[in-house]
Scaffold this active site. Structure first.
Site, short mmCIF file in Angstrom:
data_model
loop_
_atom_site.label_atom_id
_atom_site.label_comp_id
_atom_site.label_asym_id
_atom_site.label_seq_id
_atom_site.Cartn_x
_atom_site.Cartn_y
_atom_site.Cartn_z
N ASN A 1 -22.69 72.01 -5.45
CA ASN A 1 -22.75 70.44 -5.53
C ASN A 1 -20.99 70.14 -5.68
O ASN A 1 -20.08 69.97 -6.85
CB ASN A 1 -22.68 69.81 -7.12
CG ASN A 1 -22.84 68.10 -6.73
OD1 ASN A 1 -21.58 67.80 -6.17
ND2 ASN A 1 -23.07 67.33 -8.04
N LYS B 1 -18.76 67.43 -6.18
CA LYS B 1 -18.62 65.66 -6.52
C LYS B 1 -17.21 65.46 -5.56
O LYS B 1 -17.82 65.20 -4.49
CB LYS B 1 -18.27 66.17 -7.93
CG LYS B 1 -19.79 67.23 -8.85
CD LYS B 1 -19.45 66.54 -9.98
CE LYS B 1 -20.83 67.04 -10.49
NZ LYS B 1 -20.83 67.13 -12.11
N HIS C 1 -28.76 62.23 -9.09
CA HIS C 1 -27.99 63.21 -10.14
C HIS C 1 -27.87 62.16 -11.60
O HIS C 1 -27.57 60.70 -11.26
CB HIS C 1 -26.43 63.83 -9.23
CG HIS C 1 -25.98 64.20 -9.91
ND1 HIS C 1 -25.12 64.28 -10.84
CD2 HIS C 1 -25.33 66.16 -10.37
CE1 HIS C 1 -24.75 65.22 -11.64
NE2 HIS C 1 -24.54 65.68 -11.14
N GLU D 1 -24.83 61.69 -12.32
CA GLU D 1 -23.47 60.82 -12.65
C GLU D 1 -24.15 59.25 -11.59
O GLU D 1 -24.08 58.50 -12.16
CB GLU D 1 -22.42 62.03 -11.64
CG GLU D 1 -22.28 62.75 -12.71
CD GLU D 1 -21.68 64.09 -12.43
OE1 GLU D 1 -21.91 64.04 -11.40
OE2 GLU D 1 -21.47 65.01 -13.18
N GLU E 1 -31.13 69.45 -14.78
CA GLU E 1 -29.16 69.33 -15.45
C GLU E 1 -29.31 68.66 -16.89
O GLU E 1 -29.40 67.76 -17.05
CB GLU E 1 -28.99 68.45 -14.07
CG GLU E 1 -28.77 68.97 -12.63
CD GLU E 1 -27.53 68.75 -11.77
OE1 GLU E 1 -27.22 70.16 -11.86
OE2 GLU E 1 -27.13 68.18 -12.20
N GLY F 1 -20.89 69.94 -16.75
CA GLY F 1 -19.57 69.63 -17.02
C GLY F 1 -18.48 69.42 -18.48
O GLY F 1 -17.37 69.32 -18.77
N SER G 1 -22.65 73.39 -16.30
CA SER G 1 -21.99 74.57 -16.74
C SER G 1 -22.73 76.07 -16.33
O SER G 1 -22.04 76.73 -17.00
CB SER G 1 -21.26 74.14 -18.01
OG SER G 1 -21.12 73.58 -18.99
P1 PGA Z 1 -21.06 71.78 -13.24
O1 PGA Z 1 -21.88 70.28 -13.30
O2 PGA Z 1 -21.51 73.00 -13.21
O3 PGA Z 1 -19.91 71.17 -13.72
O4 PGA Z 1 -21.77 71.64 -15.06
C1 PGA Z 1 -23.35 70.76 -11.96
C2 PGA Z 1 -23.64 69.64 -11.67
O5 PGA Z 1 -23.25 68.41 -11.98
O6 PGA Z 1 -24.45 69.18 -10.42
#
Ligand code: PGA
Length: 249
Positions: free
Chosen positions: A9, A11, A94, A96, A166, A172, A212
């Site tokens: 992803n 983003k 997601h 976010e 998640e 992140g 992560s």
């Molecule tokens: P990350 O993000 O691997 O940077 O923690 C995962 C995600 O938001 O899908």
């Protein structure tokens, strides 16, 4: 045996020229994997990346879509539009998007239905906040999100849905859920699916872990009994690092 599905992803990262260079390097690094590889890229990269990845084992997804086919929805992109250029996957719900763009369980459900209507495979995200976790509500939150996301889908559609567990506190942040912990939450999600759609469906659904994931922890996570791969943010931005995750064993 369920297959392993590893999705990147990106983003809101990567300009088209960077995306093209990425695919050129990444393609040869993952060409021999038996795992499924997906890259979910910004809308502005889709066309370039789809062209570049043609004839490879890399599948392409977007990171969002609208549930309507067309109409007066300024700034939105529909499932039909994505399908028309060859997109196969779409991330839906997601954290976010739930957090910054007011997505709800209801809009997530509408988007999933529209994805299927347009022959796109949804990657549906569920996960608890740190506060919810500390209040002992993890299982309640993730099973509710799962049930509401899948409401009204046929058994076959549920089988073709990818779920990404998640935990929001792990996204992140460099903090990863332990493999046992992630496996436990994912088993709860699978049991919720079993309750509503039966054992056969529950045994087939791909449920990923996200938060992560890196080349140094991918193997431990992905070899757990219920974890069928991962949704990878930050570590998917470097082709070499992401290829190591895809080739985790
Ligand atoms: P990350 O993000 O691997 O940077 O923690 C995962 C995600 O938001 O899908």
């Amino acid at each position: 045996m369920r297959r392993k599905v590893i999705a990147g992803n990106w983003k809101m990262n990567m300009l088209p020229n960077e995306a093209i260079e990425y695919i050129q390097e990444f393609e040869s690094l993952v060409k021999d994997t038996k795992n499924e590889v997906i890259l979910c890229v910004p809308y502005t990269d889709l066309f370039y990346v789809l062209n570049c990845a043609q004839g490879t084992n890399i599948k392409i997804g977007s990171q969002n879509m609208h549930w309507e086919e067309k109409g007066a929805y300024t700034g939105e992109v529909s499932g039909e539009m994505l399908k028309s250029i060859g997109v196969q996957y779409v991330i839906i719900g997601h954290s976010e998007r739930r957090q910054y763009f007011a997505e709800t369980d209801e809009t997530v459900n509408r988007k999933i239905k529209s994805a299927f209507a347009n022959e796109l495979n949804p990657i549906v995200c569920v996960g608890e906040t740190l506060e919810e976790r500390e209040a002992g509500k993890t299982v309640e939150i993730i099973t509710n999100q799962t049930r509401l996301a899948l409401e009204g889908l046929s058994e076959n559609q549920v089988k073709n849905t990818i779920i990404a567990y998640e935990p929001i506190w792990a996204i992140g942040t460099g903090k990863t859920a332990t493999s046992e912990d992630a496996n436990h939450s994912i088993r709860e999600i699978r049991q919720e699916i079993e309750k509503n759609y039966g054992k056969d469906v529950a045994e087939e659904v791909i449920i990923q872990y996200g938060g992560s994931v890196k080349s140094t922890n991918a193997k431990e996570l992905f070899l757990m009994s219920d974890i069928d791969g991962g949704l990878v943010g930050g570590a998917s931005l470097k082709p070499e690092e992401f290829a190591k995750i895809v080739n985790f064993e």
